[in-house]
Scaffold this motif. Structure first.
Motif, PDB file in Angstrom:
ATOM      1  N   HIS A  27      88.579  60.404  64.202  1.00 25.93           N
ATOM      2  CA  HIS A  27      89.603  59.396  64.499  1.00 25.93           C
ATOM      3  C   HIS A  27      89.224  58.543  65.710  1.00 25.93           C
ATOM      4  O   HIS A  27      89.680  57.413  65.848  1.00 25.93           O
ATOM      5  CB  HIS A  27      90.945  60.073  64.728  1.00 25.93           C
ATOM      6  CG  HIS A  27      90.983  60.933  65.955  1.00 25.93           C
ATOM      7  ND1 HIS A  27      90.430  62.193  65.986  1.00 25.93           N
ATOM      8  CD2 HIS A  27      91.482  60.692  67.182  1.00 25.93           C
ATOM      9  CE1 HIS A  27      90.606  62.702  67.196  1.00 25.93           C
ATOM     10  NE2 HIS A  27      91.243  61.823  67.939  1.00 25.93           N
ATOM     11  N   TRP A  32      88.086  49.637  61.230  1.00 22.24           N
ATOM     12  CA  TRP A  32      88.500  48.953  60.006  1.00 22.24           C
ATOM     13  C   TRP A  32      87.381  48.029  59.553  1.00 22.24           C
ATOM     14  O   TRP A  32      86.963  47.135  60.269  1.00 22.24           O
ATOM     15  CB  TRP A  32      89.770  48.145  60.229  1.00 22.24           C
ATOM     16  CG  TRP A  32      90.991  48.982  60.265  1.00 22.24           C
ATOM     17  CD1 TRP A  32      91.697  49.326  61.366  1.00 22.24           C
ATOM     18  CD2 TRP A  32      91.649  49.595  59.157  1.00 22.24           C
ATOM     19  NE1 TRP A  32      92.761  50.119  61.011  1.00 22.24           N
ATOM     20  CE2 TRP A  32      92.756  50.297  59.656  1.00 22.24           C
ATOM     21  CE3 TRP A  32      91.409  49.622  57.794  1.00 22.24           C
ATOM     22  CZ2 TRP A  32      93.615  51.017  58.843  1.00 22.24           C
ATOM     23  CZ3 TRP A  32      92.268  50.345  56.978  1.00 22.24           C
ATOM     24  CH2 TRP A  32      93.350  51.026  57.502  1.00 22.24           C
ATOM     25  N   SER A  36      86.883  50.037  54.161  1.00 23.08           N
ATOM     26  CA  SER A  36      87.966  50.958  54.498  1.00 23.08           C
ATOM     27  C   SER A  36      89.327  50.314  54.238  1.00 23.08           C
ATOM     28  O   SER A  36      90.268  50.988  53.806  1.00 23.08           O
ATOM     29  CB  SER A  36      87.858  51.429  55.942  1.00 23.08           C
ATOM     30  OG  SER A  36      87.998  50.350  56.830  1.00 23.08           O
ATOM     31  N   ALA A  37      89.442  48.997  54.451  1.00 17.36           N
ATOM     32  CA  ALA A  37      90.701  48.309  54.149  1.00 17.36           C
ATOM     33  C   ALA A  37      90.960  48.301  52.652  1.00 17.36           C
ATOM     34  O   ALA A  37      92.093  48.514  52.208  1.00 17.36           O
ATOM     35  CB  ALA A  37      90.649  46.887  54.689  1.00 17.36           C
ATOM     36  N   THR A  40      92.004  51.801  51.498  1.00 15.50           N
ATOM     37  CA  THR A  40      93.374  52.077  51.922  1.00 15.50           C
ATOM     38  C   THR A  40      94.362  51.359  51.026  1.00 15.50           C
ATOM     39  O   THR A  40      95.369  51.940  50.603  1.00 15.50           O
ATOM     40  CB  THR A  40      93.570  51.644  53.382  1.00 15.50           C
ATOM     41  OG1 THR A  40      92.641  52.352  54.199  1.00 15.50           O
ATOM     42  CG2 THR A  40      94.978  51.925  53.853  1.00 15.50           C
ATOM     43  N   TYR A  43      94.387  53.216  47.467  1.00 16.66           N
ATOM     44  CA  TYR A  43      94.999  54.539  47.419  1.00 16.66           C
ATOM     45  C   TYR A  43      96.438  54.567  47.923  1.00 16.66           C
ATOM     46  O   TYR A  43      97.158  55.516  47.641  1.00 16.66           O
ATOM     47  CB  TYR A  43      94.155  55.550  48.199  1.00 16.66           C
ATOM     48  CG  TYR A  43      92.881  55.889  47.463  1.00 16.66           C
ATOM     49  CD1 TYR A  43      92.913  56.424  46.205  1.00 16.66           C
ATOM     50  CD2 TYR A  43      91.643  55.635  48.038  1.00 16.66           C
ATOM     51  CE1 TYR A  43      91.751  56.723  45.521  1.00 16.66           C
ATOM     52  CE2 TYR A  43      90.482  55.929  47.367  1.00 16.66           C
ATOM     53  CZ  TYR A  43      90.545  56.476  46.112  1.00 16.66           C
ATOM     54  OH  TYR A  43      89.393  56.756  45.436  1.00 16.66           O
ATOM     55  N   CYS A  44      96.864  53.573  48.680  1.00 18.10           N
ATOM     56  CA  CYS A  44      98.233  53.562  49.196  1.00 18.10           C
ATOM     57  C   CYS A  44      99.155  52.619  48.447  1.00 18.10           C
ATOM     58  O   CYS A  44     100.373  52.743  48.559  1.00 18.10           O
ATOM     59  CB  CYS A  44      98.238  53.194  50.681  1.00 18.10           C
ATOM     60  SG  CYS A  44      97.463  54.434  51.716  1.00 18.10           S
TER      61      CYS A  44
END
Length: 76
Positions: A27, A32, A36-37, A40, A43-44
C-alpha cells in the motif's frame, strides 16, 4: 508449551523475506496507472452491474424448494 531459548536454526530464504516485505508494504508503493484504474473500474463497476441486473430479472422465477421428480422449477 516449552519455548526454545537458544538461537534459531531455521534460516530464512532472502527472496521470501523480500517478497513478504513487499507484500506487507504494498500500500505504501501503490500508484494509480491506466491499468490499475481500468481494473478497478472493471471489478468495482462493470462486473457487479450485469450480475445485479441478471439477479433482479430472475428474482422469483425459479423455486427449488419442495420439488419432486418431474415437477417444473419455473414459476411462470
Amino acid at each position: 508449551m516449552a519455548k526454545h531459548k537458544g538461537p534459531t536454526t531455521l534460516h530464512m530464504d532472502p527472496a521470501l523475506v523480500r517478497y513478504n516485505n513487499m507484500w506487507i508494504n504494498r500500500h505504501k508503493h501503490f500508484r494509480w496507472t491506466p491499468r490499475s484504474a481500468w481494473l478497478t473500474l472493471v471489478y468495482c463497476v462493470l462486473v457487479p452491474i450485469p450480475l445485479g441486473i441478471a439477479g433482479y430479472m430472475t428474482d422469483g422465477k425459479w423455486n427449488m424448494r419442495g420439488k419432486r421428480k418431474g415437477d417444473l422449477i419455473s414459476e411462470y
